[in-house]
Design a protein around this motif. Structure first.
Motif, PDB file in Angstrom:
ATOM      1  N   SER A  81      67.816  27.006  49.743  1.00 35.20           N
ATOM      2  CA  SER A  81      67.054  28.160  49.286  1.00 35.20           C
ATOM      3  C   SER A  81      66.825  29.098  50.476  1.00 35.20           C
ATOM      4  O   SER A  81      65.969  28.856  51.321  1.00 35.20           O
ATOM      5  CB  SER A  81      65.731  27.628  48.717  1.00 35.20           C
ATOM      6  OG  SER A  81      64.733  28.618  48.736  1.00 35.20           O
ATOM      7  N   LYS A  83      65.500  31.986  50.899  1.00 33.02           N
ATOM      8  CA  LYS A  83      64.205  32.645  51.107  1.00 33.02           C
ATOM      9  C   LYS A  83      63.205  31.737  51.834  1.00 33.02           C
ATOM     10  O   LYS A  83      62.270  32.203  52.454  1.00 33.02           O
ATOM     11  CB  LYS A  83      63.609  33.104  49.767  1.00 33.02           C
ATOM     12  CG  LYS A  83      63.020  31.960  48.940  1.00 33.02           C
ATOM     13  CD  LYS A  83      62.284  32.445  47.719  1.00 33.02           C
ATOM     14  CE  LYS A  83      63.215  32.642  46.550  1.00 33.02           C
ATOM     15  NZ  LYS A  83      64.021  31.454  46.172  1.00 33.02           N
ATOM     16  N   GLU A 102      71.605  29.102  48.074  1.00 36.16           N
ATOM     17  CA  GLU A 102      70.918  29.671  46.912  1.00 36.16           C
ATOM     18  C   GLU A 102      70.229  30.943  47.390  1.00 36.16           C
ATOM     19  O   GLU A 102      69.406  30.902  48.304  1.00 36.16           O
ATOM     20  CB  GLU A 102      69.892  28.670  46.370  1.00 36.16           C
ATOM     21  CG  GLU A 102      69.196  29.105  45.088  1.00 36.16           C
ATOM     22  CD  GLU A 102      67.907  29.894  45.310  1.00 36.16           C
ATOM     23  OE1 GLU A 102      67.590  30.759  44.467  1.00 36.16           O
ATOM     24  OE2 GLU A 102      67.220  29.666  46.327  1.00 36.16           O
ATOM     25  N   ASN A 125      70.474  33.838  42.322  1.00 40.19           N
ATOM     26  CA  ASN A 125      69.317  33.804  41.421  1.00 40.19           C
ATOM     27  C   ASN A 125      68.531  35.100  41.481  1.00 40.19           C
ATOM     28  O   ASN A 125      68.792  35.963  42.305  1.00 40.19           O
ATOM     29  CB  ASN A 125      68.374  32.677  41.864  1.00 40.19           C
ATOM     30  CG  ASN A 125      68.767  31.323  41.296  1.00 40.19           C
ATOM     31  OD1 ASN A 125      69.209  31.237  40.154  1.00 40.19           O
ATOM     32  ND2 ASN A 125      68.598  30.278  42.088  1.00 40.19           N
ATOM     33  N   ARG A 171      68.873  31.276  33.627  1.00 41.45           N
ATOM     34  CA  ARG A 171      67.629  30.657  34.074  1.00 41.45           C
ATOM     35  C   ARG A 171      66.722  30.514  32.863  1.00 41.45           C
ATOM     36  O   ARG A 171      66.536  31.465  32.099  1.00 41.45           O
ATOM     37  CB  ARG A 171      66.952  31.522  35.133  1.00 41.45           C
ATOM     38  CG  ARG A 171      65.554  31.033  35.451  1.00 41.45           C
ATOM     39  CD  ARG A 171      65.183  31.274  36.866  1.00 41.45           C
ATOM     40  NE  ARG A 171      63.790  30.950  37.125  1.00 41.45           N
ATOM     41  CZ  ARG A 171      63.183  31.250  38.251  1.00 41.45           C
ATOM     42  NH1 ARG A 171      63.837  31.893  39.197  1.00 41.45           N
ATOM     43  NH2 ARG A 171      61.932  30.914  38.437  1.00 41.45           N
ATOM     44  N   HIS A 215      63.553  26.864  37.396  1.00 41.52           N
ATOM     45  CA  HIS A 215      62.740  26.636  38.604  1.00 41.52           C
ATOM     46  C   HIS A 215      61.310  26.708  38.090  1.00 41.52           C
ATOM     47  O   HIS A 215      60.834  27.769  37.713  1.00 41.52           O
ATOM     48  CB  HIS A 215      63.043  27.705  39.655  1.00 41.52           C
ATOM     49  CG  HIS A 215      62.097  27.669  40.828  1.00 41.52           C
ATOM     50  ND1 HIS A 215      62.167  26.709  41.816  1.00 41.52           N
ATOM     51  CD2 HIS A 215      61.059  28.473  41.158  1.00 41.52           C
ATOM     52  CE1 HIS A 215      61.209  26.940  42.717  1.00 41.52           C
ATOM     53  NE2 HIS A 215      60.520  27.993  42.336  1.00 41.52           N
ATOM     54  N   THR A 218      56.290  26.188  42.336  1.00 39.46           N
ATOM     55  CA  THR A 218      56.417  25.734  43.711  1.00 39.46           C
ATOM     56  C   THR A 218      55.215  24.882  44.089  1.00 39.46           C
ATOM     57  O   THR A 218      54.143  24.997  43.488  1.00 39.46           O
ATOM     58  CB  THR A 218      56.597  26.932  44.662  1.00 39.46           C
ATOM     59  OG1 THR A 218      57.042  26.444  45.939  1.00 39.46           O
ATOM     60  CG2 THR A 218      55.331  27.741  44.834  1.00 39.46           C
ATOM     61  N   GLY A 255      63.777  24.457  42.771  1.00 42.31           N
ATOM     62  CA  GLY A 255      63.045  23.841  43.888  1.00 42.31           C
ATOM     63  C   GLY A 255      61.661  23.440  43.424  1.00 42.31           C
ATOM     64  O   GLY A 255      61.460  23.132  42.252  1.00 42.31           O
ATOM     65  N   GLY A 256      60.717  23.453  44.353  1.00 42.93           N
ATOM     66  CA  GLY A 256      59.329  23.273  43.971  1.00 42.93           C
ATOM     67  C   GLY A 256      58.655  21.982  44.395  1.00 42.93           C
ATOM     68  O   GLY A 256      57.454  21.828  44.198  1.00 42.93           O
ATOM     69  N   GLU A 304      67.546  22.993  44.374  1.00 43.27           N
ATOM     70  CA  GLU A 304      67.354  24.121  45.307  1.00 43.27           C
ATOM     71  C   GLU A 304      66.086  23.901  46.127  1.00 43.27           C
ATOM     72  O   GLU A 304      65.348  24.847  46.403  1.00 43.27           O
ATOM     73  CB  GLU A 304      67.235  25.425  44.510  1.00 43.27           C
ATOM     74  CG  GLU A 304      68.417  25.720  43.626  1.00 43.27           C
ATOM     75  CD  GLU A 304      68.157  26.867  42.657  1.00 43.27           C
ATOM     76  OE1 GLU A 304      66.992  27.336  42.555  1.00 43.27           O
ATOM     77  OE2 GLU A 304      69.112  27.297  41.992  1.00 43.27           O
ATOM     78  N   THR A 305      65.840  22.663  46.478  1.00 43.20           N
ATOM     79  CA  THR A 305      64.622  22.318  47.208  1.00 43.20           C
ATOM     80  C   THR A 305      64.481  23.152  48.478  1.00 43.20           C
ATOM     81  O   THR A 305      65.408  23.240  49.275  1.00 43.20           O
ATOM     82  CB  THR A 305      64.684  20.822  47.582  1.00 43.20           C
ATOM     83  OG1 THR A 305      65.043  20.101  46.411  1.00 43.20           O
ATOM     84  CG2 THR A 305      63.360  20.347  48.135  1.00 43.20           C
ATOM     85  N   GLY A 306      63.307  23.755  48.644  1.00 44.94           N
ATOM     86  CA  GLY A 306      63.053  24.581  49.826  1.00 44.94           C
ATOM     87  C   GLY A 306      62.031  23.936  50.744  1.00 44.94           C
ATOM     88  O   GLY A 306      62.370  23.217  51.690  1.00 44.94           O
ATOM     89  N   ARG A 307      60.752  24.170  50.431  1.00 44.25           N
ATOM     90  CA  ARG A 307      59.692  23.784  51.380  1.00 44.25           C
ATOM     91  C   ARG A 307      59.710  22.297  51.750  1.00 44.25           C
ATOM     92  O   ARG A 307      59.457  21.955  52.896  1.00 44.25           O
ATOM     93  CB  ARG A 307      58.317  24.202  50.858  1.00 44.25           C
ATOM     94  CG  ARG A 307      57.826  23.469  49.644  1.00 44.25           C
ATOM     95  CD  ARG A 307      56.422  23.933  49.216  1.00 44.25           C
ATOM     96  NE  ARG A 307      56.438  25.248  48.597  1.00 44.25           N
ATOM     97  CZ  ARG A 307      55.769  26.300  49.031  1.00 44.25           C
ATOM     98  NH1 ARG A 307      55.016  26.225  50.091  1.00 44.25           N
ATOM     99  NH2 ARG A 307      55.835  27.442  48.386  1.00 44.25           N
ATOM    100  N   TYR A 401      58.843  29.293  54.654  1.00 46.41           N
ATOM    101  CA  TYR A 401      58.325  30.615  54.267  1.00 46.41           C
ATOM    102  C   TYR A 401      57.688  31.434  55.388  1.00 46.41           C
ATOM    103  O   TYR A 401      57.503  32.640  55.210  1.00 46.41           O
ATOM    104  CB  TYR A 401      57.365  30.511  53.064  1.00 46.41           C
ATOM    105  CG  TYR A 401      58.088  30.011  51.841  1.00 46.41           C
ATOM    106  CD1 TYR A 401      58.984  30.834  51.166  1.00 46.41           C
ATOM    107  CD2 TYR A 401      57.953  28.702  51.410  1.00 46.41           C
ATOM    108  CE1 TYR A 401      59.721  30.360  50.084  1.00 46.41           C
ATOM    109  CE2 TYR A 401      58.684  28.213  50.332  1.00 46.41           C
ATOM    110  CZ  TYR A 401      59.558  29.055  49.670  1.00 46.41           C
ATOM    111  OH  TYR A 401      60.286  28.589  48.620  1.00 46.41           O
TER     112      TYR A 401
HETATM  113  C1  LIG Z   1      64.888  30.077  42.147  1.00 41.63           C
HETATM  114  C2  LIG Z   1      64.255  29.335  43.247  1.00 41.63           C
HETATM  115  N1  LIG Z   1      64.847  28.230  43.732  1.00 41.63           N
HETATM  116  C3  LIG Z   1      64.309  27.523  44.751  1.00 41.63           C
HETATM  117  C4  LIG Z   1      63.118  27.891  45.344  1.00 41.63           C
HETATM  118  C5  LIG Z   1      62.548  27.043  46.450  1.00 41.63           C
HETATM  119  O1  LIG Z   1      61.328  26.540  46.077  1.00 41.63           O
HETATM  120  P1  LIG Z   1      60.502  25.474  46.954  1.00 41.63           P
HETATM  121  O2  LIG Z   1      60.419  26.012  48.344  1.00 41.63           O
HETATM  122  O3  LIG Z   1      59.172  25.415  46.292  1.00 41.63           O
HETATM  123  O4  LIG Z   1      61.236  24.177  46.886  1.00 41.63           O
HETATM  124  C6  LIG Z   1      62.462  29.033  44.861  1.00 41.63           C
HETATM  125  C7  LIG Z   1      61.182  29.455  45.452  1.00 41.63           C
HETATM  126  O5  LIG Z   1      60.403  30.209  44.977  1.00 41.63           O
HETATM  127  C8  LIG Z   1      63.035  29.768  43.795  1.00 41.63           C
HETATM  128  O6  LIG Z   1      62.435  30.869  43.305  1.00 41.63           O
END
Ligand SMILES: Cc1ncc(COP(=O)(O)O)c(C=O)c1O
Lengths: 452, 102
Positions: A81, A83, A102, A125, A171, A215, A218, A255-256, A304-307, A401
């Motif tokens: 992810s 972002k 992603e 996305n 989505r 998704h 988060t 993610g989330g 799409e795991t982020g944090r 983030y």
């Molecule tokens: C579409 C999508 N995928 C993945 C993520 C990553 O989420 P997280 O950091 O909570 O795992 C986000 C974050 O907002 C998202 O909007």
């Protein structure tokens, strides 16, 4: 007469042995090293404040997550992810580990391409894709996750213009028992909108429907929500096969997953409450395996795991600027990093520790950043040792983030270093300078000079 | 949300103010402090105890500073800072009589 050694006068409330609300000792052990590198020496060389990322922690966390899922399901793929942290060095660690990309904007898309990610391994996305972005993504064979009907029609039009078959997923948003519901993005499951969108795609003949995406939010602390989400997407997959004889290639659960940070106001620390990757994996893979999807048609599972993959690897180290007393007598400590750099301080009670051994005495303290604003609170109430001006601190779990949402406000953004697996330090983003900022500005001719 | 209080230095360390420990606070020679009103107890390090005893014996800020400066290796500015912080803590723990300006 020889004078005696001085020691600061101290009075301490006696609550020794009494646990804090977390049932753990109040004493904050210093963290002096990251991956065996002294934090102080890093600040001596790269300045204060300083973001420090541990490559080995990123790799270890990724491997742990991958193991949790791949030991339970035959076909697992992570997509990083962007972002969450789009520093190229960070992205490339994930790509080296096997993650796709992603992205949610043309900018992030271009960043992934520039990093060398093959177009067909980029998931696109989000609600903000321009026609140009879409054309590029279609030409590159990227996986486009459609967010709304306007975008669906745009894609249908473009596909006719450029004679390429876009690869798409939709989505889906849904009720997973967690509130507020994230129903802003994608097509709703319960009211039939998602099913409607799928039927239109199947009817268009120009698009390849290859996946289903959701998704659900988060910092999710419940695995049950993922079980529900996986079941609902599986239901759509089964319906598609039943009605159209169409087998989708992947289910993407977004993610989330909660990281081990503690949410503001939470009673227990995140280290105790966040479910493990195994817990999430168990809920998701069981739901897919127990669904009506034929075993021979089990789709790839994308995450799409982020944090949860990067928070732990990031540290923010810095220096105490001053101490003061607030009008009600409470102690306030002012540090050189505020919410401009630590955006996540709005959500989290970040763990902050001294880096040098200091006095045993602690006091209830407010930790402020250096910005001249009331909102610049790093910790609103923490039992903290009495650091003095010039002492150093380190804040843990700041990898997610912050390096994407930070603000260039009042001050410039500092250096970011990464410690590689051999403990070697690499500068991965240079501190901004006045020149960096001024380079972006254009002062009109008539405003270039003045007489004061 | 808490506001910054920019005029951080209060009247505590002004020379005229008499500091007074609250009447019923018990202080032992070993530095143990007990507040019978709240039931809370505290511990002092030796210098903290020395300062509290000086306060109890009616010394003002200037006199206490002189005693400590004569006896220990410390400069006036450092002492001033620590003294101020110590007194604030006493105040916060509710161990001082509320002082009136005089
Ligand atoms: C579409 C999508 N995928 C993945 C993520 C990553 O989420 P997280 O950091 O909570 O795992 C986000 C974050 O907002 C998202 O909007």
């Amino acid at each position: 007469m020889e004078k005696l050694a001085f020691e600061r006068p101290i009075i301490q409330r006696i609550n020794a042995g009494l646990p804090s609300k977390h049932g753990i000792s109040r004493k904050l052990e210093p963290i002096s090293h990251i991956d065996e590198v002294p934090i102080k020496s890093l600040m001596d060389e790269y300045g204060s404040p300083l973001f420090i990322l541990s490559e080995s922690t990123i790799r270890k966390t990724y491997k742990e997550a991958y193991r949790a899922f791949s030991s339970r399901y035959p076909n697992v793929q992570f997509a990083w992810s962007y972002k969450t942290n789009y520093l190229n060095a960070v992205c490339n660690v994930f790509h080296q580990e096997g993650s796709w990309a992603e992205v949610v904007s043309g900018f992030e898309y271009d960043k992934a391409i520039a990093n060398g990610v093959p177009g067909e391994l980029i998931i696109f996305n989000g609600p903000d894709k321009s026609r140009e972005d879409l054309k590029k993504a279609i030409n590159n064979g990227s996986l486009i996750h459609i967010d709304h009907f306007d975008e669906l029609y745009d894609i249908i039009h473009i596909s006719k213009e450029i004679k390429e078959r876009p690869k798409v997923a939709i989505r889906v948003n849904m009720d997973v028992g967690v509130y507020p519901k994230w129903d802003r993005f994608g097509f709703n499951f319960e009211n039939g909108e998602a099913w409607d969108a799928l039927n239109r795609i199947m009817g268009s003949k120009n698009l390849d429907l290859i996946g289903l995406h959701t998704h659900i939010g988060t910092y999710m602390m419940t695995t049950e929500a993922y079980r529900v989400a996986a079941s609902k997407l599986a239901h759509l997959a089964v319906s598609l096969e039943r009605k159209h004889g169409h087998v989708i290639q992947y289910i993407d659960l977004g993610g989330g997953f909660a990281s081990k940070n503690t949410l503001r106001g939470a009673y227990y620390p995140g280290t105790d409450t966040a479910p493990s990757f195994d817990d999430f994996a168990e809920a998701i893979t069981t739901a897919l395996m127990n669904s009506e999807i034929k075993p021979s048609h089990l789709p790839m599972l994308i995450l799409e795991t982020g944090r949860a993959l990067i928070d732990e690897a990031g540290y923010l180290a810095g220096t105490v600027l001053a101490n003061k007393r607030l009008s009600d007598g409470r102690r306030a400590t002012i540090i050189d990093a505020g919410v401009n750099l630590l955006f996540t301080a709005f959500w989290y009670e970040h763990e902050i520790r001294p880096i040098e051994p200091i006095s045993e005495q602690t006091e209830d303290t407010i930790i402020y950043g250096p910005l001249c604003m009331n909102i610049d609170v790093v910790r609103s109430n923490i039992t903290f040792p009495l650091l003095k001006k010039g002492d150093h601190y380190v804040i843990r779990r700041v990898g997610a983030y912050n390096n994407t949402q930070w603000l260039q406000f009042i001050n410039m953004r500092p250096n970011i270093v990464m410690l590689d697996v051999d403990g070697k330090t690499h500068l991965i983003r240079k501190a901004e300078t006045l020149e960096t900022i001024n380079n972006q500005e254009v002062t009109p001719e008539h405003l270039r000079s003045f007489n004061l | 949300m808490v506001k910054f209080n920019c005029s951080s230095k209060s009247a505590i360390t002004s020379f005229k103010v008499m500091l007074k420990i609250r009447k019923n606070i018990a202080i032992s020679d070993s530095g143990f402090v007990f507040d019978p009103m709240s039931g809370e107890s505290f511990s002092l390090n030796p210098i903290g105890l020395e300062i509290i005893q000086l306060i109890k014996n009616g010394n003002n800020f200037k006199e206490i500073t002189k005693v400590i400066l004569d006896k220990y290796q410390v400069d006036e500015e450092t002492l001033d800072r620590y003294f101020y912080d110590f007194i604030s803590t006493l105040k916060q723990f509710n161990l001082l009589e509320s002082t009136s300006h005089g």
